[in-house]
Design a protein around this motif. Structure first.
Motif, PDB file in Angstrom:
ATOM      1  N   VAL A 473       0.789  -1.135   0.014  1.00 36.30           N
ATOM      2  CA  VAL A 473       0.189   0.140   0.011  1.00 36.30           C
ATOM      3  C   VAL A 473       0.898   1.287  -0.041  1.00 36.30           C
ATOM      4  O   VAL A 473       0.666   2.381  -1.007  1.00 36.30           O
ATOM      5  N   LEU A 474       1.892   1.348   0.790  1.00 37.73           N
ATOM      6  CA  LEU A 474       2.727   2.578   0.956  1.00 37.73           C
ATOM      7  C   LEU A 474       3.547   2.796  -0.284  1.00 37.73           C
ATOM      8  O   LEU A 474       3.774   3.775  -0.975  1.00 37.73           O
ATOM      9  N   GLU A 475       3.956   1.606  -0.912  1.00 39.38           N
ATOM     10  CA  GLU A 475       4.728   1.583  -2.335  1.00 39.38           C
ATOM     11  C   GLU A 475       3.863   2.330  -3.259  1.00 39.38           C
ATOM     12  O   GLU A 475       4.194   3.235  -4.148  1.00 39.38           O
ATOM     13  N   VAL A 476       2.551   1.750  -3.407  1.00 39.53           N
ATOM     14  CA  VAL A 476       1.533   2.680  -4.530  1.00 39.53           C
ATOM     15  C   VAL A 476       1.569   3.833  -4.018  1.00 39.53           C
ATOM     16  O   VAL A 476       1.485   4.674  -4.970  1.00 39.53           O
ATOM     17  N   CYS A 477       1.247   4.306  -2.706  1.00 35.24           N
ATOM     18  CA  CYS A 477       0.875   5.847  -2.319  1.00 35.24           C
ATOM     19  C   CYS A 477       2.100   6.514  -2.881  1.00 35.24           C
ATOM     20  O   CYS A 477       1.884   7.837  -3.341  1.00 35.24           O
ATOM     21  N   GLN A 478       3.462   6.055  -2.609  1.00 35.70           N
ATOM     22  CA  GLN A 478       4.384   6.674  -3.006  1.00 35.70           C
ATOM     23  C   GLN A 478       4.800   6.972  -4.608  1.00 35.70           C
ATOM     24  O   GLN A 478       5.642   7.651  -4.964  1.00 35.70           O
ATOM     25  N   THR A 482      -2.152  11.313  -6.209  1.00 35.33           N
ATOM     26  CA  THR A 482      -3.231  11.663  -5.293  1.00 35.33           C
ATOM     27  C   THR A 482      -3.831  10.361  -4.672  1.00 35.33           C
ATOM     28  O   THR A 482      -3.540   9.128  -4.913  1.00 35.33           O
ATOM     29  N   LEU A 483      -4.671  10.794  -3.701  1.00 38.57           N
ATOM     30  CA  LEU A 483      -5.161   9.727  -2.655  1.00 38.57           C
ATOM     31  C   LEU A 483      -6.230   8.834  -3.566  1.00 38.57           C
ATOM     32  O   LEU A 483      -5.946   7.465  -3.361  1.00 38.57           O
ATOM     33  N   SER A 484      -6.929   9.560  -4.676  1.00 39.65           N
ATOM     34  CA  SER A 484      -7.997   8.716  -5.410  1.00 39.65           C
ATOM     35  C   SER A 484      -7.245   7.759  -6.374  1.00 39.65           C
ATOM     36  O   SER A 484      -7.730   6.823  -6.788  1.00 39.65           O
ATOM     37  N   GLU A 485      -6.134   8.469  -6.914  1.00 40.94           N
ATOM     38  CA  GLU A 485      -5.219   7.432  -8.000  1.00 40.94           C
ATOM     39  C   GLU A 485      -4.741   6.400  -7.063  1.00 40.94           C
ATOM     40  O   GLU A 485      -4.989   5.254  -7.685  1.00 40.94           O
ATOM     41  N   ALA A 486      -4.288   6.292  -6.074  1.00 44.30           N
ATOM     42  CA  ALA A 486      -3.790   5.340  -5.271  1.00 44.30           C
ATOM     43  C   ALA A 486      -4.780   4.355  -5.044  1.00 44.30           C
ATOM     44  O   ALA A 486      -4.969   3.052  -5.107  1.00 44.30           O
TER      45      ALA A 486
END
Length: 524
Positions: A473-478, A482-486
């Motif tokens: 999850v953290l890897e995708v977020c980084q 945007t939050l929506s895209e993640a």
């Protein structure tokens, strides 16, 4: 039956043709339009200049003689220069705004045969824009051998939905423009296709600033240049396409690169420099990674966009440049503004048209046609045909479209992957062995990118299962902006079964379980 009303201007040349005794043998457009048995006119609204009042009186008498049921209503307008487009358009617009249209009981025709070419163009524009709820009426003298003073007429309805063939041609041209923006790639993503169709409409109809957002490698630079080429092909601009990555600009170099400088403006400025804004005059300036621009440069850019003029670095005299701005960024601009890193007034100005380009992971259905495109591009560049073996292609496509393929570099990374296989292909064939080697290479690259986030140390002791899940999850977020895209990436399957998926809210609640929030992740 509705009453028929014709609106037109007095034809100062054609309407008075011939001497009084022989005028009935001549074709006079304003008189002739009232002589057709199949086109009865109930009222004729005639616009004229004050000096032509006598002609209008004669016209009224003649129409009363051949069409007694037609009421002629004169409207006096004053034009200093009937060939001045702005003046004529303004006078006709005032008439249209003040006229008491009654569309329930009357139908309207705008006679475009009389008047100057400027008048005819103004009538067309006002009718097409629906300031006049009318169709266009065109009249003519007819064939020479007939020599009829009645002439001929045709009615032109500007509602293109009634002209199937013409509408099809417009739709075909619009589809060609959309295909051009996509470089002919038959993309399958419904979301992306709808986005490109909207960009095509905006690109053709507006020269306001555009903001392209999305992850690095999503194609922002490529799309900006295609927009320029489309507008250039439509003769909507004649200047150059000028691009710069703002992340490379720092200090005096930033000011000089963008706005130019005068000789001696700073140490090392041995000669004057025009700057990219002036180079883009009449064309498009593409500022990639615009969020990285310094605050001083942002202030000058805002003025340059709004007023089309600015001061080169070190100059005391302004210069002009009329360009269209397209900006690109992978940042969350609202968050950037909130943190004071980007001027709110500049963001408001460039946020006129904002388009979020999805990353490759969000368009997995478009991976296969993009593989074909990259192979075609390799062929054009190297003049060497390369193709996949059937089994090799199936294997590569299956991997590339699977959740195991991270594609952090998006389309740029996909292009590089295809380029490597094409380069190594023997006899122009990409074999299964080459595909296996490339997949292994990609896996190693992505594995090396997976570095344990320092945020995990803030979480405390959790099960290995949750730790690995949180790492993903953290890897995708980084790697998303945007939050929506993640959220869309992480919940790509389950979101399809929800009527109103709120990916951002789901992800936010998941992070809160571990005491984390989106802002902390982005800072890291």
């Amino acid at each position: 039956m509705k009453r028929r009303v014709v609106i037109g201007v007095l034809g100062t040349q054609l309407d008075k043709r011939g001497k009084r005794q022989n005028r009935w043998s001549k074709w006079r457009p304003s008189v002739a339009l009232c002589q057709h048995a199949d086109l009865p006119v109930d009222r004729f609204e005639v616009l004229h200049q004050p000096l032509n009042r006598g002609m209008v009186e004669q016209l009224t008498e003649d129409i009363a003689r051949i069409s007694p049921q037609t009421q002629v209503v004169p409207h006096q307008i004053s034009l200093d220069d009937p060939w001045d487009f702005e003046e004529v358009y303004g006078a006709f617009l005032d008439f249209a705004r003040n006229y008491p249209f009654d569309t329930e009981n009357e139908e309207y025709l705008v006679h475009i045969t009389t008047g100057s070419h400027v008048a005819q163009i103004c009538w067309f524009l006002l009718t097409e824009a629906r300031f006049l709820p009318a169709s266009l009426l065109q009249t003519g003298p007819g064939p020479k051998e007939e020599k009829s003073p009645q002439g001929v007429y045709s009615i032109i309805d500007l509602d293109l939905s009634r002209y199937t063939t013409l509408t099809s041609r417009f739709q075909h041209e619009q589809q060609n423009s959309v295909s051009f923006l996509k470089s002919g790639i038959e993309t399958r993503s419904a979301i992306f296709n709808a986005l490109i169709e909207q960009i095509e409409r905006v690109a053709q109809r507006s020269d306001a600033p555009m903001l392209l957002t999305g992850p690095t490698g999503a194609g922002k630079s490529f799309l900006a240049e295609r927009i320029y080429q489309l507008r250039l092909a439509r003769h909507q601009m004649k200047g150059k396409f000028v691009a710069v990555n703002c992340a490379t600009l720092r200090g005096d170099n930033a000011m000089s690169t963008l706005f130019g400088h005068v000789k001696g403006a700073f140490t090392g400025a041995l000669t004057a420099r025009s700057g990219l804004l002036r180079e883009a005059d009449g064309g498009i300036l593409f500022l990639d990674e615009v969020a990285e621009l310094g605050l001083d440069e942002q202030a000058m850019l805002l003025r340059a966009i709004e007023e089309k003029r600015f001061f080169p670095f070190g100059a005391d005299r302004e210069v002009n440049s009329d360009f269209q701005l397209i900006a690109g960024t992978h940042r969350d601009m609202r968050q950037w503004v909130k943190e004071g890193r980007f001027r709110e007034d500049l963001y408001a100005r460039i946020n006129m048209w904002t388009f979020q380009l999805p990353g490759l992971a969000e368009r997995r259905e478009d991976i296969e046609p993009n593989i074909d495109y990259e192979l075609q591009r390799f062929t054009r560049t190297r003049q060497h045909q390369v193709r996949f073996d059937k089994e090799a292609r199936q294997h590569y496509v299956a991997f590339a479209t699977s959740p195991a393929a991270a594609w952090h570099g998006n389309f740029r990374e996909l292009g590089a992957s295809v380029m490597r296989m094409a380069t190594l292909a023997e006899d122009g064939r990409i074999s299964l062995m080459l595909v296996d080697e490339e997949i292994a290479r990609l896996r190693v690259n992505w594995q090396s990118e997976r570095v344990a986030s320092p945020l995990l140390s803030m979480v405390g002791d959790i099960d290995l299962f949750e730790q690995k899940q949180l790492e993903t999850v953290l890897e995708v977020c980084q790697h998303t902006s945007t939050l929506s895209e993640a959220g869309r990436h992480l919940f790509s399957v389950s979101r399809q079964h929800k009527k109103q998926p709120n990916d951002a809210d789901r992800l936010r609640k998941y992070l809160m379980r571990f005491g984390l929030n989106w802002e902390d992740i982005q800072k890291k």
